[in-house]
Enzyme design. Sequence first.
Site, PDB file in Angstrom:
ATOM      1  N   ARG A 187       4.507   5.266 -15.729  1.00 22.48           N
ATOM      2  CA  ARG A 187       3.165   4.689 -15.821  1.00 22.48           C
ATOM      3  C   ARG A 187       2.377   5.423 -16.885  1.00 22.48           C
ATOM      4  O   ARG A 187       2.791   6.486 -17.352  1.00 22.48           O
ATOM      5  CB  ARG A 187       2.440   4.826 -14.471  1.00 22.48           C
ATOM      6  CG  ARG A 187       2.996   3.939 -13.393  1.00 22.48           C
ATOM      7  CD  ARG A 187       2.611   4.422 -12.026  1.00 22.48           C
ATOM      8  NE  ARG A 187       3.242   5.703 -11.734  1.00 22.48           N
ATOM      9  CZ  ARG A 187       3.247   6.281 -10.551  1.00 22.48           C
ATOM     10  NH1 ARG A 187       2.642   5.717  -9.541  1.00 22.48           N
ATOM     11  NH2 ARG A 187       3.849   7.429 -10.360  1.00 22.48           N
ATOM     12  N   SER A 206       1.581   4.617  -4.605  1.00 25.58           N
ATOM     13  CA  SER A 206       1.494   4.544  -3.139  1.00 25.58           C
ATOM     14  C   SER A 206       0.238   5.240  -2.654  1.00 25.58           C
ATOM     15  O   SER A 206      -0.444   4.754  -1.746  1.00 25.58           O
ATOM     16  CB  SER A 206       2.720   5.217  -2.508  1.00 25.58           C
ATOM     17  OG  SER A 206       3.901   4.587  -2.922  1.00 25.58           O
ATOM     18  N   LYS A 264       5.366  16.644   0.496  1.00 19.88           N
ATOM     19  CA  LYS A 264       4.528  15.501   0.862  1.00 19.88           C
ATOM     20  C   LYS A 264       4.560  15.291   2.372  1.00 19.88           C
ATOM     21  O   LYS A 264       5.556  15.530   3.029  1.00 19.88           O
ATOM     22  CB  LYS A 264       5.024  14.225   0.159  1.00 19.88           C
ATOM     23  CG  LYS A 264       4.752  14.214  -1.341  1.00 19.88           C
ATOM     24  CD  LYS A 264       5.078  12.860  -1.951  1.00 19.88           C
ATOM     25  CE  LYS A 264       4.851  12.849  -3.465  1.00 19.88           C
ATOM     26  NZ  LYS A 264       5.320  11.603  -4.096  1.00 19.88           N
TER      27      LYS A 264
HETATM   28  P1  ADP Z   1       4.420   7.291  -6.182  1.00 14.12           P
HETATM   29  O1  ADP Z   1       4.168   8.044  -7.454  1.00 14.12           O
HETATM   30  O2  ADP Z   1       3.771   5.943  -6.133  1.00 14.12           O
HETATM   31  O3  ADP Z   1       4.278   8.096  -4.917  1.00 14.12           O
HETATM   32  P2  ADP Z   1       7.290   7.621  -6.055  1.00 14.12           P
HETATM   33  O4  ADP Z   1       7.280   9.085  -6.012  1.00 14.12           O
HETATM   34  O5  ADP Z   1       7.925   6.925  -4.910  1.00 14.12           O
HETATM   35  O6  ADP Z   1       5.906   6.895  -6.241  1.00 14.12           O
HETATM   36  O7  ADP Z   1       7.918   7.134  -7.432  1.00 14.12           O
HETATM   37  C1  ADP Z   1       9.253   6.798  -7.622  1.00 14.12           C
HETATM   38  C2  ADP Z   1       9.440   6.351  -9.046  1.00 14.12           C
HETATM   39  O8  ADP Z   1       8.740   5.110  -9.257  1.00 14.12           O
HETATM   40  C3  ADP Z   1       8.901   7.280 -10.123  1.00 14.12           C
HETATM   41  O9  ADP Z   1       9.781   7.197 -11.223  1.00 14.12           O
HETATM   42  C4  ADP Z   1       7.574   6.686 -10.468  1.00 14.12           C
HETATM   43  O10 ADP Z   1       7.178   7.040 -11.778  1.00 14.12           O
HETATM   44  C5  ADP Z   1       7.885   5.221 -10.355  1.00 14.12           C
HETATM   45  N1  ADP Z   1       6.711   4.404 -10.076  1.00 14.12           N
HETATM   46  C6  ADP Z   1       5.801   4.582  -9.108  1.00 14.12           C
HETATM   47  N2  ADP Z   1       4.853   3.627  -9.150  1.00 14.12           N
HETATM   48  C7  ADP Z   1       5.162   2.828 -10.207  1.00 14.12           C
HETATM   49  C8  ADP Z   1       4.552   1.676 -10.820  1.00 14.12           C
HETATM   50  N3  ADP Z   1       3.392   1.192 -10.353  1.00 14.12           N
HETATM   51  N4  ADP Z   1       5.163   1.114 -11.880  1.00 14.12           N
HETATM   52  C9  ADP Z   1       6.298   1.645 -12.365  1.00 14.12           C
HETATM   53  N5  ADP Z   1       6.916   2.729 -11.867  1.00 14.12           N
HETATM   54  C10 ADP Z   1       6.368   3.322 -10.797  1.00 14.12           C
END
Ligand code: ADP
Length: 167
Positions: A90, A128, A41
Amino acid sequence: MKIAIYPGSFDPITSGHLNIIRRASAIFDRLIVCVMVNAGKNPMFSLQERVDMIKRVTADISNVEVDCSDQLLAEYAKQKGCGTIVKGLRAGSDFENEFIMALVNRKLNPNLDTVFLSADQQYMSLSSSMVKELASYNVDLSDFLPEQIIPDFKKRIATTHQGGNIK
Ligand code: ADP
């Protein structure tokens, strides 16, 4: 003491992430939110900026600490003496990817379990990357990002896109 790690890119931390942090911190004695370096990323915020933003939005939760690591998660957990990873799930593709990651982490570190918390309904499709896409349009971000980091986010968008039209 039950310790858990909540790993992710958090680029930036969203209200969906914060919801998982609040709920996990009520389940475990200590929760380490760890910003993981992901070579695949190209982040909008530096590691330190992401750590600082998470620290600000979790300042009121006493058993949460924030860290960052470029190690393998399985290795990081071993070093911290932690046997539990928390993940948010999700709707959609999260399950398949996260299930595979859980299996891989357990293979690398057989003492490591992954616990899944389902996303709250209002955050079910929040990510994000979705917030970053919305940022170029005239959208109120308060449903998506913790209030404390909205100014940081707008500032970054404005400098990257030379002025956005964000509420
Ligand atoms: P993103 O997918 O938003 O880039 P990350 O890689 O930082 O997020 O995700 C970290 C963790 O948080 C993962 O387990 C992801 O499934 C979870 N996560 C991300 N967004 C959400 C959300 N809106 N609700 C619940 N869990 C989430």
